[in-house]
Write a protein that holds these residues in place. Structure first.
Motif, mmCIF file in Angstrom:
data_model
loop_
_atom_site.group_PDB
_atom_site.id
_atom_site.type_symbol
_atom_site.label_atom_id
_atom_site.label_comp_id
_atom_site.label_asym_id
_atom_site.label_seq_id
_atom_site.Cartn_x
_atom_site.Cartn_y
_atom_site.Cartn_z
ATOM 1 N N ASP A 53 -1.914 -1.586 14.028
ATOM 2 C CA ASP A 53 -2.939 -2.363 14.707
ATOM 3 C C ASP A 53 -3.480 -1.541 15.866
ATOM 4 N N TYR A 54 -4.786 -1.523 16.027
ATOM 5 C CA TYR A 54 -5.440 -0.830 17.129
ATOM 6 C C TYR A 54 -6.079 -1.872 18.036
ATOM 7 N N PHE A 55 -5.960 -1.658 19.332
ATOM 8 C CA PHE A 55 -6.637 -2.518 20.290
ATOM 9 C C PHE A 55 -6.893 -1.711 21.545
ATOM 10 N N VAL A 56 -7.674 -2.259 22.436
ATOM 11 C CA VAL A 56 -7.990 -1.599 23.694
ATOM 12 C C VAL A 56 -7.212 -2.294 24.798
ATOM 13 N N LEU A 57 -6.598 -1.492 25.667
ATOM 14 C CA LEU A 57 -5.758 -2.020 26.748
ATOM 15 C C LEU A 57 -6.113 -1.326 28.052
ATOM 16 N N CYS A 58 -6.313 -2.097 29.103
ATOM 17 C CA CYS A 58 -6.527 -1.502 30.425
ATOM 18 C C CYS A 58 -5.198 -0.950 30.914
ATOM 19 N N ASP A 59 -5.201 0.293 31.368
ATOM 20 C CA ASP A 59 -3.950 0.906 31.824
ATOM 21 C C ASP A 59 -3.532 0.450 33.223
ATOM 22 N N GLU A 60 -4.297 -0.461 33.818
ATOM 23 C CA GLU A 60 -3.916 -1.018 35.120
ATOM 24 C C GLU A 60 -3.581 -2.507 35.042
ATOM 25 N N CYS A 61 -4.524 -3.311 34.548
ATOM 26 C CA CYS A 61 -4.327 -4.773 34.581
ATOM 27 C C CYS A 61 -3.850 -5.345 33.249
ATOM 28 N N ASP A 62 -3.767 -4.528 32.215
ATOM 29 C CA ASP A 62 -3.291 -4.928 30.884
ATOM 30 C C ASP A 62 -4.190 -5.930 30.167
ATOM 31 N N ALA A 63 -5.460 -6.043 30.568
ATOM 32 C CA ALA A 63 -6.405 -6.849 29.778
ATOM 33 C C ALA A 63 -6.543 -6.179 28.421
#
Length: 106
Positions: free
Chosen positions: A31-41
């Motif tokens: 599974d691929y997704f996008v993750l903010c490396d600070e706030c984890d959105a």
């Protein structure tokens, strides 16, 4: 540690982090997704930056399988994985400063 920093954009939620492609091996399915490396959105589709899920940074989960995004089955996508996800045209690629600084210091 990868020599490339691959990211989609600056985070529109926290304005601090980079939205990076994350890979999770969800029960024998990638599974691929996008993750903010600070706030984890998290985002399932980098083409839709307003459709994000705000996560608890202390307990961020894969949007598909609900495992921790920091578990052993999850990692930042490589350049090839970003291409496999079909998202290469949507990302920026630059040398990883942490790695460049380590090399420069030694």
């Amino acid at each position: 540690m990868s020599k490339w920093l691959i990211y989609v954009r600056n985070c529109p939620v926290c304005q601090q982090g980079l939205c990076r492609v994350r890979v999770c091996n969800c029960n024998e399915q990638i599974d691929y997704f996008v993750l903010c490396d600070e706030c984890d959105a998290t985002w399932l589709d980098p083409k839709q930056p307003t459709q994000f899920k705000q996560c608890d940074p202390s307990d961020a989960k894969c949007p598909t399988c609900e495992q921790s995004v920091w578990s052993a089955s999850s990692h930042w996508a490589s350049l090839l994985e970003t291409i496999d996800a079909g998202w290469f045209g949507l990302v920026y690629v630059q040398p990883n400063r942490e790695l460049v600084e380590k090399v420069s210091l030694t």
